[in-house]
Design a protein around this motif. Structure first.
Motif, short mmCIF file in Angstrom:
data_model
loop_
_atom_site.label_atom_id
_atom_site.label_comp_id
_atom_site.label_asym_id
_atom_site.label_seq_id
_atom_site.Cartn_x
_atom_site.Cartn_y
_atom_site.Cartn_z
N SER A 122 1.03 -1.28 0.07
CA SER A 122 0.10 0.21 -0.01
C SER A 122 0.87 1.08 0.06
O SER A 122 1.91 1.42 0.45
CB SER A 122 -0.70 -0.09 1.14
OG SER A 122 -0.16 -0.04 2.49
N GLU A 123 0.35 2.36 -0.19
CA GLU A 123 1.08 3.68 -0.67
C GLU A 123 1.75 4.03 0.67
O GLU A 123 2.74 4.74 0.94
CB GLU A 123 0.17 4.67 -1.03
CG GLU A 123 -0.12 4.34 -2.59
CD GLU A 123 -1.04 5.65 -3.19
OE1 GLU A 123 -1.05 6.75 -2.56
OE2 GLU A 123 -1.12 5.48 -4.40
N ASP A 124 0.91 3.56 1.74
CA ASP A 124 1.26 4.25 3.21
C ASP A 124 2.42 3.28 3.76
O ASP A 124 2.90 3.48 5.05
CB ASP A 124 0.21 4.51 4.13
CG ASP A 124 -0.79 3.23 4.52
OD1 ASP A 124 -0.24 2.11 3.88
OD2 ASP A 124 -1.76 3.32 5.00
N GLY A 125 2.51 2.00 3.29
CA GLY A 125 3.48 1.15 3.57
C GLY A 125 3.11 0.23 4.78
O GLY A 125 4.00 -0.24 5.45
N ASN A 126 1.85 0.45 4.91
CA ASN A 126 1.25 -0.42 6.26
C ASN A 126 0.66 -1.93 5.75
O ASN A 126 0.35 -2.51 6.70
CB ASN A 126 0.21 0.24 6.88
CG ASN A 126 0.89 1.51 7.63
OD1 ASN A 126 1.93 1.45 8.07
ND2 ASN A 126 0.13 2.37 7.80
N VAL A 127 0.56 -1.91 4.53
CA VAL A 127 -0.32 -3.25 4.22
C VAL A 127 0.40 -4.07 2.81
O VAL A 127 0.93 -3.41 2.02
CB VAL A 127 -1.76 -3.07 3.83
CG1 VAL A 127 -2.55 -4.13 3.29
CG2 VAL A 127 -2.53 -2.12 4.74
N GLU A 183 10.96 -6.09 5.88
CA GLU A 183 11.21 -4.88 5.35
C GLU A 183 10.03 -3.95 5.56
O GLU A 183 10.20 -2.96 5.77
CB GLU A 183 11.77 -4.81 3.82
CG GLU A 183 12.93 -5.62 3.61
CD GLU A 183 13.51 -5.66 2.10
OE1 GLU A 183 12.29 -5.56 1.30
OE2 GLU A 183 14.43 -5.80 1.75
N VAL A 184 8.99 -4.71 5.28
CA VAL A 184 7.82 -3.73 5.54
C VAL A 184 7.20 -3.62 6.76
O VAL A 184 6.66 -2.54 7.14
CB VAL A 184 6.64 -4.08 4.63
CG1 VAL A 184 5.26 -3.59 4.80
CG2 VAL A 184 7.05 -4.43 3.07
N GLY A 185 7.23 -4.65 7.62
CA GLY A 185 6.74 -4.68 8.93
C GLY A 185 7.76 -3.87 9.93
O GLY A 185 7.12 -3.37 10.72
N LYS A 186 8.89 -4.12 9.72
CA LYS A 186 9.75 -3.52 10.76
C LYS A 186 9.45 -3.84 12.24
O LYS A 186 9.69 -2.76 13.09
CB LYS A 186 9.94 -2.03 10.34
CG LYS A 186 10.44 -1.62 9.19
CD LYS A 186 10.28 -0.11 8.79
CE LYS A 186 11.26 0.43 7.62
NZ LYS A 186 10.51 -0.19 6.38
#
Length: 279
Positions: free
Chosen positions: A163-168, A193-196
């Motif tokens: 997702s654009e906000d990097g949350n999904v 990488e996404v979840g951090k």
């Protein structure tokens, strides 16, 4: 001695695998043939790419990997020879090559659009000739036209999206294995990488999970015996470090699989929502 692996959707009931091996042995009598799988779901390039991705790196460099899935030869068909990560791959131009290399595109050394000849009546005729040429020391470029990644089929349908906000992470199930596990196209690398390290909610079909097991039997045995968890759903990164949905200690032939019990099968969507960075 050339090592050649075979991955097909031919099945094991008929004569098709024997024909393929016969053609190869007729061209390269002393080659070593290794079956990866002949039980790929019919025409399923996603299945094929997952299986080959898991197997090829265990072989010596310069092994030739033939992927004969959805590979009918006709006047408009195109076939590729790809040099990737020190190995050779032969496949139809149907998206398999893009799926194989999606997380390591930098390791693609060259891709050649092969030249079909009138004497080639099947893809295996073409592949056998190419294998013989490679075994004889021919340069890949001499076997066709050198092309770039934009010139062969790229399959984005089975690639995860962020997702654009990097949350999904929006992803899919890409394989059902022998144990009835449903493997997704989310790698451990992408997940981290996404979840951090953030908490997450996994949704697949109508089921939700918030934890990834370290190993299959990673359950709380202080309050319940391990045997009481038989049939419980879980998330785990498998031996290829791909996120998969599993059922603990179930048999697909008797008690059911992730597909039959949870309704998650090939191509079905999954969603991984991470806690917002602002929360």
């Amino acid at each position: 001695m050339s090592i050649i692996t075979l991955t097909t959707d031919f099945g094991i009931k008929d004569h098709f695998v024997a024909i393929a091996k016969g053609k190869l042995l007729s061209k390269i009598p002393h080659c070593q043939l290794v079956d990866v799988s002949h039980c790929i779901d019919l025409y399923n390039v996603g299945n094929a790419s997952y299986v080959v991705s898991g197997a090829y790196a265990s072989f010596p460099k310069n092994t030739i990997h033939i992927i004969c899935v959805d590979a009918e030869l006709h006047e408009n068909s195109r076939f590729l020879l790809m040099r990737f990560d020190g190995h050779f791959f032969l496949a139809a131009d149907n998206g398999i090559c893009s799926l194989l290399t999606q997380e390591r595109e930098y390791a693609v050394e060259k891709v050649v659009l092969l030249q079909n000849k009138p004497e080639h009546l099947s893809c295996m005729d073409l592949f056998a000739d190419v294998c013989a040429a490679i075994n004889g020391g021919a340069d890949a470029e001499s076997l066709g036209e050198l092309i770039g990644s934009e010139d062969y089929v790229g399959m984005t349908e089975l690639r995860p999206r962020i997702s654009e906000d990097g949350n999904v992470i929006f992803a899919n199930i890409v394989y059902e294995d022998h144990y009835g596990n449903a493997v997704s196209n989310v790698s451990k690398k992408l997940f981290e990488e996404v979840g951090k390290g953030r908490p997450f909610l996994f949704t697949g079909s109508k089921y939700k999970m918030t934890r990834i097991n370290k190993y299959y039997a990673d359950f709380n045995t202080e309050t319940r015996a391990l045997s009481e968890y038989h049939g419980s759903s879980l998330l785990i990164f498998n031996d290829l470090e791909m996120l998969q949905v599993s059922l603990y200690k179930t048999n697909p032939a008797t008690s059911g699989s992730v597909k039959s019990l949870l309704g998650l099968g090939y191509h079905d969507p999954i969603i991984i929502e991470f806690e917002s960075k602002n929360e």
